[in-house]
Design a protein around this motif. Structure first.
Motif, PDB file in Angstrom:
ATOM      1  N   ALA A   6       0.832  -1.209   0.000  1.00 24.11           N
ATOM      2  CA  ALA A   6       0.000   0.000   0.000  1.00 24.11           C
ATOM      3  C   ALA A   6       0.864   1.254   0.000  1.00 24.11           C
ATOM      4  N   LEU A   7       1.927   1.231   0.774  1.00 26.45           N
ATOM      5  CA  LEU A   7       2.841   2.375   0.835  1.00 26.45           C
ATOM      6  C   LEU A   7       3.491   2.638  -0.522  1.00 26.45           C
ATOM      7  N   GLY A   8       3.866   1.585  -1.245  1.00 29.48           N
ATOM      8  CA  GLY A   8       4.458   1.749  -2.569  1.00 29.48           C
ATOM      9  C   GLY A   8       3.521   2.440  -3.537  1.00 29.48           C
ATOM     10  N   ILE A   9       2.254   2.067  -3.508  1.00 26.88           N
ATOM     11  CA  ILE A   9       1.279   2.680  -4.412  1.00 26.88           C
ATOM     12  C   ILE A   9       0.998   4.126  -4.006  1.00 26.88           C
ATOM     13  N   ILE A  10       0.863   4.381  -2.719  1.00 26.76           N
ATOM     14  CA  ILE A  10       0.609   5.749  -2.239  1.00 26.76           C
ATOM     15  C   ILE A  10       1.770   6.667  -2.594  1.00 26.76           C
ATOM     16  N   VAL A  11       2.985   6.220  -2.357  1.00 25.59           N
ATOM     17  CA  VAL A  11       4.163   7.040  -2.681  1.00 25.59           C
ATOM     18  C   VAL A  11       4.276   7.225  -4.192  1.00 25.59           C
ATOM     19  N   LYS A  15      11.208  13.141 -10.210  1.00 26.48           N
ATOM     20  CA  LYS A  15      11.725  12.229 -11.231  1.00 26.48           C
ATOM     21  C   LYS A  15      13.208  11.983 -10.989  1.00 26.48           C
ATOM     22  N   GLY A  16      13.711  10.949 -11.632  1.00 25.82           N
ATOM     23  CA  GLY A  16      15.138  10.652 -11.586  1.00 25.82           C
ATOM     24  C   GLY A  16      15.573   9.904 -10.338  1.00 25.82           C
ATOM     25  N   TYR A  17      16.893   9.969 -10.131  1.00 23.96           N
ATOM     26  CA  TYR A  17      17.493   9.255  -9.009  1.00 23.96           C
ATOM     27  C   TYR A  17      17.007   9.776  -7.663  1.00 23.96           C
ATOM     28  N   LEU A  18      16.706  11.048  -7.586  1.00 26.72           N
ATOM     29  CA  LEU A  18      16.207  11.619  -6.338  1.00 26.72           C
ATOM     30  C   LEU A  18      14.901  10.950  -5.928  1.00 26.72           C
ATOM     31  N   ALA A  19      13.994  10.769  -6.865  1.00 23.89           N
ATOM     32  CA  ALA A  19      12.714  10.125  -6.563  1.00 23.89           C
ATOM     33  C   ALA A  19      12.907   8.683  -6.127  1.00 23.89           C
ATOM     34  N   LEU A  20      13.804   7.965  -6.797  1.00 26.18           N
ATOM     35  CA  LEU A  20      14.056   6.567  -6.431  1.00 26.18           C
ATOM     36  C   LEU A  20      14.677   6.472  -5.040  1.00 26.18           C
ATOM     37  N   LEU A  21      15.651   7.331  -4.765  1.00 29.55           N
ATOM     38  CA  LEU A  21      16.296   7.331  -3.457  1.00 29.55           C
ATOM     39  C   LEU A  21      15.313   7.700  -2.352  1.00 29.55           C
ATOM     40  N   LEU A  22      14.486   8.707  -2.598  1.00 36.11           N
ATOM     41  CA  LEU A  22      13.486   9.095  -1.604  1.00 36.11           C
ATOM     42  C   LEU A  22      12.481   7.974  -1.351  1.00 36.11           C
ATOM     43  N   PHE A  23      12.097   7.247  -2.416  1.00 28.14           N
ATOM     44  CA  PHE A  23      11.195   6.116  -2.218  1.00 28.14           C
ATOM     45  C   PHE A  23      11.818   5.076  -1.295  1.00 28.14           C
ATOM     46  N   LEU A  32      13.308  -7.882   8.423  1.00 28.29           N
ATOM     47  CA  LEU A  32      12.011  -7.211   8.473  1.00 28.29           C
ATOM     48  C   LEU A  32      11.963  -6.020   7.527  1.00 28.29           C
ATOM     49  N   THR A  33      13.070  -5.307   7.399  1.00 22.48           N
ATOM     50  CA  THR A  33      13.099  -4.132   6.538  1.00 22.48           C
ATOM     51  C   THR A  33      12.992  -4.502   5.069  1.00 22.48           C
ATOM     52  N   LYS A  34      13.528  -5.648   4.679  1.00 22.10           N
ATOM     53  CA  LYS A  34      13.477  -6.021   3.261  1.00 22.10           C
ATOM     54  C   LYS A  34      12.280  -6.895   2.893  1.00 22.10           C
ATOM     55  N   GLU A  35      11.439  -7.257   3.847  1.00 24.72           N
ATOM     56  CA  GLU A  35      10.268  -8.092   3.582  1.00 24.72           C
ATOM     57  C   GLU A  35       9.331  -7.397   2.582  1.00 24.72           C
ATOM     58  N   GLY A  36       9.181  -7.963   1.403  1.00 24.29           N
ATOM     59  CA  GLY A  36       8.264  -7.444   0.388  1.00 24.29           C
ATOM     60  C   GLY A  36       8.735  -6.195  -0.318  1.00 24.29           C
ATOM     61  N   PHE A  37      10.015  -5.846  -0.206  1.00 28.13           N
ATOM     62  CA  PHE A  37      10.484  -4.586  -0.781  1.00 28.13           C
ATOM     63  C   PHE A  37      10.405  -4.577  -2.310  1.00 28.13           C
ATOM     64  N   MET A  38      10.831  -5.648  -2.956  1.00 25.05           N
ATOM     65  CA  MET A  38      10.885  -5.633  -4.420  1.00 25.05           C
ATOM     66  C   MET A  38       9.498  -5.549  -5.055  1.00 25.05           C
ATOM     67  N   PHE A  64       8.432  -2.024  -4.643  1.00 24.66           N
ATOM     68  CA  PHE A  64       9.155  -1.185  -5.592  1.00 24.66           C
ATOM     69  C   PHE A  64       8.527  -1.286  -6.981  1.00 24.66           C
ATOM     70  N   ALA A  65       8.132  -2.487  -7.381  1.00 28.45           N
ATOM     71  CA  ALA A  65       7.476  -2.665  -8.685  1.00 28.45           C
ATOM     72  C   ALA A  65       6.140  -1.931  -8.731  1.00 28.45           C
ATOM     73  N   GLY A  66       5.352  -2.053  -7.670  1.00 29.62           N
ATOM     74  CA  GLY A  66       4.079  -1.325  -7.610  1.00 29.62           C
ATOM     75  C   GLY A  66       4.281   0.177  -7.621  1.00 29.62           C
ATOM     76  N   PHE A  67       5.297   0.633  -6.917  1.00 28.80           N
ATOM     77  CA  PHE A  67       5.636   2.051  -6.907  1.00 28.80           C
ATOM     78  C   PHE A  67       5.990   2.531  -8.311  1.00 28.80           C
ATOM     79  N   LEU A  68       6.867   1.791  -8.993  1.00 27.32           N
ATOM     80  CA  LEU A  68       7.294   2.208 -10.337  1.00 27.32           C
ATOM     81  C   LEU A  68       6.124   2.291 -11.308  1.00 27.32           C
ATOM     82  N   VAL A  69       5.282   1.281 -11.308  1.00 30.05           N
ATOM     83  CA  VAL A  69       4.130   1.279 -12.227  1.00 30.05           C
ATOM     84  C   VAL A  69       3.219   2.467 -11.924  1.00 30.05           C
ATOM     85  N   THR A  70       2.901   2.674 -10.659  1.00 37.04           N
ATOM     86  CA  THR A  70       2.007   3.769 -10.283  1.00 37.04           C
ATOM     87  C   THR A  70       2.634   5.122 -10.585  1.00 37.04           C
ATOM     88  N   TRP A  71       3.885   5.279 -10.248  1.00 40.60           N
ATOM     89  CA  TRP A  71       4.589   6.536 -10.471  1.00 40.60           C
ATOM     90  C   TRP A  71       4.644   6.880 -11.965  1.00 40.60           C
TER      91      TRP A  71
END
Length: 128
Positions: free
Chosen positions: A50-55, A65-73, A102-108, A111-118
């Motif tokens: 949910a956080l990936g889609i919201i962001v 856009k760019g590397y800044l957006a990816l790093l901030l995500f 715990l931090t990496k659980e479901g990250f990829m 990230f895919a949902g974030f990229l598609v939505t973004w």
């Protein structure tokens, strides 16, 4: 993610999951007990999705856009999840393999949902 869901038959023939409500209530209640480790990992996974889609929507609207957006995500996603399990839920990270697990659980998938939505939101609003 495989979830252990037992179904209970009711008089009218429908089925329901007995612990479905309690899992989500525990997810929003501070310092909950998690007897089943898989349930807590599932909660982290779905919060992260949910956080990936919201962001993704926010970054598309701003427009970042760019590397800044990816790093901030990455920072927002990892930071929110870390604060959730360490401060809000106060779970013992070692029971789950450490804070990194715990931090990496479901990250990829997040990230895919974030990229598609973004990409969809950004392209729809900022390109002719």
């Amino acid at each position: 993610m495989s979830a252990k869901v037992q179904k209970v038959s009711e008089k009218n023939g429908s089925t329901k999951s007995p612990n479905l409500d309690s899992v989500w209530l525990r997810a929003i209640k501070s310092q909950s007990e998690w007897p089943d480790k898989e349930e807590f990992l599932d909660v982290i996974y779905w919060i992260r999705q949910a956080l990936g889609i919201i962001v993704g929507v926010l970054w598309g609207l701003i427009p970042l856009k760019g590397y800044l957006a990816l790093l901030l995500f990455v920072l927002v996603n990892a930071g929110v999840i870390y604060v959730y399990f360490s401060t809000f839920q106060t779970v013992d990270e070692e029971e789950y393999g450490g804070a990194w697990e715990l931090t990496k659980e479901g990250f990829m998938t997040s990230f895919a949902g974030f990229l598609v939505t973004w990409i969809i939101v950004y392209s729809g609003l900022h390109f002719d």
